[in-house]
Scaffold this motif. Sequence first.
Motif, PDB file in Angstrom:
ATOM      1  N   PRO A   1     -78.960 -42.459  98.792  1.00  0.00           N
ATOM      2  CA  PRO A   1     -78.703 -41.029  98.585  1.00  0.00           C
ATOM      3  C   PRO A   1     -77.801 -40.751  97.382  1.00  0.00           C
ATOM      4  CG  PRO A   1     -77.558 -41.808 100.544  1.00  0.00           C
ATOM      5  CD  PRO A   1     -78.440 -42.923 100.082  1.00  0.00           C
ATOM      6  N   HIS A   2     -76.935 -41.688  97.052  1.00  0.00           N
ATOM      7  CA  HIS A   2     -76.058 -41.511  95.886  1.00  0.00           C
ATOM      8  C   HIS A   2     -76.882 -41.517  94.593  1.00  0.00           C
ATOM      9  CE1 HIS A   2     -72.671 -42.119  98.563  1.00  0.00           C
ATOM     10  NE2 HIS A   2     -73.281 -43.200  99.013  1.00  0.00           N
ATOM     11  N   LEU A   3     -77.836 -42.433  94.526  1.00  0.00           N
ATOM     12  CA  LEU A   3     -78.703 -42.494  93.362  1.00  0.00           C
ATOM     13  C   LEU A   3     -79.580 -41.246  93.292  1.00  0.00           C
ATOM     14  CD1 LEU A   3     -79.770 -44.018  90.914  1.00  0.00           C
ATOM     15  CD2 LEU A   3     -81.346 -45.232  92.448  1.00  0.00           C
ATOM     16  N   ALA A   4     -80.097 -40.806  94.431  1.00  0.00           N
ATOM     17  CA  ALA A   4     -80.923 -39.594  94.465  1.00  0.00           C
ATOM     18  C   ALA A   4     -80.141 -38.393  93.938  1.00  0.00           C
ATOM     19  CB  ALA A   4     -81.415 -39.332  95.886  1.00  0.00           C
ATOM     20  N   ALA A   5     -78.886 -38.272  94.341  1.00  0.00           N
ATOM     21  CA  ALA A   5     -78.058 -37.146  93.886  1.00  0.00           C
ATOM     22  C   ALA A   5     -77.791 -37.238  92.391  1.00  0.00           C
ATOM     23  CB  ALA A   5     -76.738 -37.113  94.662  1.00  0.00           C
ATOM     24  N   ALA A   6     -77.551 -38.438  91.894  1.00  0.00           N
ATOM     25  CA  ALA A   6     -77.278 -38.614  90.464  1.00  0.00           C
ATOM     26  C   ALA A   6     -78.508 -38.309  89.618  1.00  0.00           C
ATOM     27  CB  ALA A   6     -76.797 -40.041  90.198  1.00  0.00           C
ATOM     28  N   LEU A   7     -79.672 -38.658  90.109  1.00  0.00           N
ATOM     29  CA  LEU A   7     -80.905 -38.441  89.354  1.00  0.00           C
ATOM     30  C   LEU A   7     -81.385 -36.997  89.418  1.00  0.00           C
ATOM     31  CD1 LEU A   7     -82.887 -41.635  90.398  1.00  0.00           C
ATOM     32  CD2 LEU A   7     -81.883 -41.162  88.152  1.00  0.00           C
ATOM     33  N   GLY A   8     -81.012 -36.298  90.469  1.00  0.00           N
ATOM     34  CA  GLY A   8     -81.530 -34.957  90.706  1.00  0.00           C
ATOM     35  C   GLY A   8     -81.229 -33.949  89.627  1.00  0.00           C
ATOM     36  N   GLY A   9     -80.107 -34.064  88.972  1.00  0.00           N
ATOM     37  CA  GLY A   9     -79.723 -33.069  87.975  1.00  0.00           C
ATOM     38  C   GLY A   9     -80.024 -33.454  86.543  1.00  0.00           C
ATOM     39  N   LEU A  10     -80.762 -34.531  86.345  1.00  0.00           N
ATOM     40  CA  LEU A  10     -81.024 -34.994  84.985  1.00  0.00           C
ATOM     41  C   LEU A  10     -82.109 -34.172  84.309  1.00  0.00           C
ATOM     42  CD1 LEU A  10     -80.989 -38.859  85.523  1.00  0.00           C
ATOM     43  CD2 LEU A  10     -79.185 -37.416  84.575  1.00  0.00           C
ATOM     44  N   GLY A  11     -81.976 -34.066  82.981  1.00  0.00           N
ATOM     45  CA  GLY A  11     -82.964 -33.325  82.204  1.00  0.00           C
ATOM     46  C   GLY A  11     -83.097 -33.876  80.804  1.00  0.00           C
ATOM     47  N   LYS A  12     -83.680 -33.088  79.927  1.00  0.00           N
ATOM     48  CA  LYS A  12     -84.017 -33.550  78.571  1.00  0.00           C
ATOM     49  C   LYS A  12     -82.799 -33.874  77.708  1.00  0.00           C
ATOM     50  CE  LYS A  12     -84.548 -28.922  76.574  1.00  0.00           C
ATOM     51  NZ  LYS A  12     -83.338 -28.966  75.790  1.00  0.00           N
ATOM     52  N   ASP A  13     -81.639 -33.387  78.048  1.00  0.00           N
ATOM     53  CA  ASP A  13     -80.441 -33.667  77.258  1.00  0.00           C
ATOM     54  C   ASP A  13     -79.676 -34.886  77.758  1.00  0.00           C
ATOM     55  OD1 ASP A  13     -80.907 -31.482  75.588  1.00  0.00           O
ATOM     56  OD2 ASP A  13     -79.840 -30.121  76.929  1.00  0.00           O
ATOM     57  N   ASP A  14     -80.241 -35.579  78.747  1.00  0.00           N
ATOM     58  CA  ASP A  14     -79.549 -36.714  79.349  1.00  0.00           C
ATOM     59  C   ASP A  14     -80.180 -38.037  78.935  1.00  0.00           C
ATOM     60  OD1 ASP A  14     -77.646 -35.257  81.028  1.00  0.00           O
ATOM     61  OD2 ASP A  14     -79.432 -34.560  82.086  1.00  0.00           O
ATOM     62  N   CYS A  15     -79.365 -39.067  79.007  1.00  0.00           N
ATOM     63  CA  CYS A  15     -79.821 -40.430  78.739  1.00  0.00           C
ATOM     64  C   CYS A  15     -79.411 -41.292  79.926  1.00  0.00           C
ATOM     65  CB  CYS A  15     -79.192 -40.969  77.455  1.00  0.00           C
ATOM     66  SG  CYS A  15     -79.638 -42.681  77.106  1.00  0.00           S
ATOM     67  N   VAL A  16     -80.347 -42.056  80.435  1.00  0.00           N
ATOM     68  CA  VAL A  16     -80.084 -42.954  81.552  1.00  0.00           C
ATOM     69  C   VAL A  16     -80.247 -44.384  81.055  1.00  0.00           C
ATOM     70  CG1 VAL A  16     -80.864 -43.701  83.835  1.00  0.00           C
ATOM     71  CG2 VAL A  16     -80.896 -41.275  83.230  1.00  0.00           C
ATOM     72  N   VAL A  17     -79.229 -45.193  81.279  1.00  0.00           N
ATOM     73  CA  VAL A  17     -79.296 -46.606  80.937  1.00  0.00           C
ATOM     74  C   VAL A  17     -79.449 -47.374  82.238  1.00  0.00           C
ATOM     75  CG1 VAL A  17     -78.127 -48.555  79.855  1.00  0.00           C
ATOM     76  CG2 VAL A  17     -77.846 -46.248  78.906  1.00  0.00           C
ATOM     77  N   VAL A  18     -80.564 -48.068  82.359  1.00  0.00           N
ATOM     78  CA  VAL A  18     -80.865 -48.838  83.571  1.00  0.00           C
ATOM     79  C   VAL A  18     -80.729 -50.308  83.224  1.00  0.00           C
ATOM     80  CG1 VAL A  18     -82.565 -49.263  85.367  1.00  0.00           C
ATOM     81  CG2 VAL A  18     -82.502 -47.046  84.236  1.00  0.00           C
ATOM     82  N   ILE A  19     -79.884 -51.002  83.981  1.00  0.00           N
ATOM     83  CA  ILE A  19     -79.618 -52.413  83.706  1.00  0.00           C
ATOM     84  C   ILE A  19     -80.044 -53.220  84.917  1.00  0.00           C
ATOM     85  CG2 ILE A  19     -77.849 -54.120  83.149  1.00  0.00           C
ATOM     86  CD1 ILE A  19     -76.170 -51.743  82.028  1.00  0.00           C
ATOM     87  N   SER A  20     -80.899 -54.210  84.698  1.00  0.00           N
ATOM     88  CA  SER A  20     -81.318 -55.056  85.804  1.00  0.00           C
ATOM     89  C   SER A  20     -81.726 -56.430  85.284  1.00  0.00           C
ATOM     90  CB  SER A  20     -82.487 -54.415  86.556  1.00  0.00           C
ATOM     91  OG  SER A  20     -82.804 -55.203  87.683  1.00  0.00           O
ATOM     92  N   PHE A  21     -81.250 -57.460  85.970  1.00  0.00           N
ATOM     93  CA  PHE A  21     -81.584 -58.840  85.638  1.00  0.00           C
ATOM     94  C   PHE A  21     -82.040 -59.558  86.898  1.00  0.00           C
ATOM     95  CE2 PHE A  21     -78.131 -57.551  82.758  1.00  0.00           C
ATOM     96  CZ  PHE A  21     -78.797 -57.665  81.547  1.00  0.00           C
ATOM     97  N   TRP A  22     -82.823 -60.598  86.702  1.00  0.00           N
ATOM     98  CA  TRP A  22     -83.300 -61.481  87.764  1.00  0.00           C
ATOM     99  C   TRP A  22     -84.175 -60.723  88.747  1.00  0.00           C
ATOM    100  CZ3 TRP A  22     -77.509 -62.305  88.290  1.00  0.00           C
ATOM    101  CH2 TRP A  22     -77.019 -62.978  87.174  1.00  0.00           C
ATOM    102  N   ARG A  23     -83.684 -60.479  89.930  1.00  0.00           N
ATOM    103  CA  ARG A  23     -84.477 -59.819  90.968  1.00  0.00           C
ATOM    104  C   ARG A  23     -84.352 -58.308  90.798  1.00  0.00           C
ATOM    105  NH1 ARG A  23     -83.750 -63.239  96.463  1.00  0.00           N
ATOM    106  NH2 ARG A  23     -84.479 -65.211  95.597  1.00  0.00           N
ATOM    107  N   LEU A  24     -85.480 -57.678  90.616  1.00  0.00           N
ATOM    108  CA  LEU A  24     -85.511 -56.250  90.342  1.00  0.00           C
ATOM    109  C   LEU A  24     -85.615 -55.469  91.645  1.00  0.00           C
ATOM    110  CD1 LEU A  24     -85.613 -54.187  88.047  1.00  0.00           C
ATOM    111  CD2 LEU A  24     -88.083 -54.484  87.991  1.00  0.00           C
ATOM    112  N   LEU A  25     -84.686 -54.561  91.852  1.00  0.00           N
ATOM    113  CA  LEU A  25     -84.712 -53.726  93.047  1.00  0.00           C
ATOM    114  C   LEU A  25     -85.697 -52.575  92.870  1.00  0.00           C
ATOM    115  CD1 LEU A  25     -80.892 -53.497  93.824  1.00  0.00           C
ATOM    116  CD2 LEU A  25     -82.582 -55.082  94.790  1.00  0.00           C
ATOM    117  N   ARG A  26     -86.409 -52.241  93.936  1.00  0.00           N
ATOM    118  CA  ARG A  26     -87.410 -51.186  93.898  1.00  0.00           C
ATOM    119  C   ARG A  26     -86.808 -49.856  93.433  1.00  0.00           C
ATOM    120  NH1 ARG A  26     -89.577 -47.049  96.599  1.00  0.00           N
ATOM    121  NH2 ARG A  26     -91.831 -46.882  96.681  1.00  0.00           N
TER     122      ARG A  26
END
Length: 127
Positions: A13-38
Amino acid sequence: MGYPIVMEQRGGPHLAAALGGLGKDDCVVVISFWRLLRETVVGARLAKSNGATVCAITDTASSPLADHADHVMVVPTEGLLSFQSMTAPISVMYAVLARLHSLRPEQATNAMREVERSWDALNVLYS
């Protein structure tokens, strides 16, 4: 460094809340190594569908994150035997921070000074 940054690593739910307000002026950096979480992949897809710029930092060009990213940085994590190494990824993150500092040096320096003042005001350090 004066950039409005939010780090969400709890997922659900924390991730859902953080993603909910994103738009065209935002940048998301996603970092993942080894085992990728869904939820990491789905989160990148949601951010992109909301119009945000998505940057992925991962250890393989074939990562599913690349399918949902505008920019992909592949960083090796090979180590000795079966142990993965975070030496290269940490070095890359320092390079990213150095670049962010160089884009707005005065803002970054002032923001870091304010953080130091806050540390002093809160009397955080043992002395």
